[in-house]
Design a protein around this motif. Structure first.
Motif: not given
Length: 258
Positions: A104, A108, A116, A154, A157, A161, A190
């Protein structure tokens, strides 16, 4: 299928089997971290051969922030539970952040990468503890570091995103749930990708390990494990300074309830 190492679980207690050299562990972590910059930053040009320098800079920054925040979060969470600051936990926390941000980092903002990392840093020690409670011995904590945080990255994201970053690298106008309604579709995609990967990888691993077990190649015999593979395969202990009490497979003698 393999089972825990001898002495890892004894009478309802988790016995500590400490590593041999934290200096090498730390050095290895920094080497991986350094290599991750080339891996993540170089992957920008997989999406676009003409990607601007700012895209590479964003990826490098996000990689740094996620690893740093994750390592710090893991260190603090583990210290809260044990009362000590464990360098091994910190190193695995850094790797957890790197695993989470890899998929990611180009899509981001830096603040999101740090968030994260914090989530990954909390998830790692909790997952590691839960595996031990379940009687699962993962010597390198690979499941907690790579599996759990890979899935986590995952999923994150789909929420974080940013459309501008996605469009710059892929040309597509889409983003995470926090930015666009199409993020829900991305979340579904995802989850589908995660499910297919887990099924394929799990079945392939199960087949491979079953064959190795049938051929008696999955695990050394008990005598070899107790003596130490270095003694049997290489004619001497790799860490003689630890003495004979570390060669009996029973760890340090300290433990905590499962």
């Amino acid at each position: 299928m393999v089972g825990p190492r001898l002495g890892r679980f004894d009478d309802g207690f988790v016995k500590d089997l400490p590593g041999h050299d934290m200096a090498f562990v730390t050095l290895g972590t920094f080497m991986l971290w350094f290599g991750w910059f080339g891996f993540n930053s170089g992957s920008v040009y997989v999406y676009s051969a003409m990607a601007p320098a700012s895209a590479v800079q964003l990826v490098a920054m996000n990689t740094t922030l996620a690893a740093s925040s994750s390592g710090l979060a893991s260190l603090l969470v583990a210290a809260k539970r044990s009362g000590t600051y464990d360098l091994r936990i910190c190193c695995n926390g850094v790797l957890s952040g790197l695993v989470t941000v890899t998929g990611i980092c180009g899509f981001v903002d830096p603040w999101a990468a740090a968030v994260c990392g914090l989530i990954a840093g909390v998830a790692y020690p909790i997952t590691s503890h839960c595996l031990l409670k379940a009687g699962i011995d993962d010597p390198l904590d690979s499941s907690a570091v790579h599996l759990v945080n890979g899935v986590l990255g995952e999923l994150l994201l789909s929420f974080l995103a940013k459309p501008d970053h996605v469009q710059m690298l892929t040309g597509s106008v889409c983003g995470g749930i926090f930015y666009t309604k199409s993020g829900w579709l991305q979340l579904g995609m995802q989850m589908l990708g995660i499910s297919l990967t887990l099924v394929f990888g799990g079945l392939a691993a199960l087949l491979m390990f079953a064959v190795l077990r049938h051929l008696r190649l999955l695990r050394v015999d008990q005598m070899t494990e107790l003596a130490g593979i270095d003694n049997i395969e290489h004619g001497g202990p790799a860490y003689p300074e630890f003495g004979g009490h570390q060669l009996n497979g029973m760890g340090s003698g300290n433990g905590h309830p499962r």
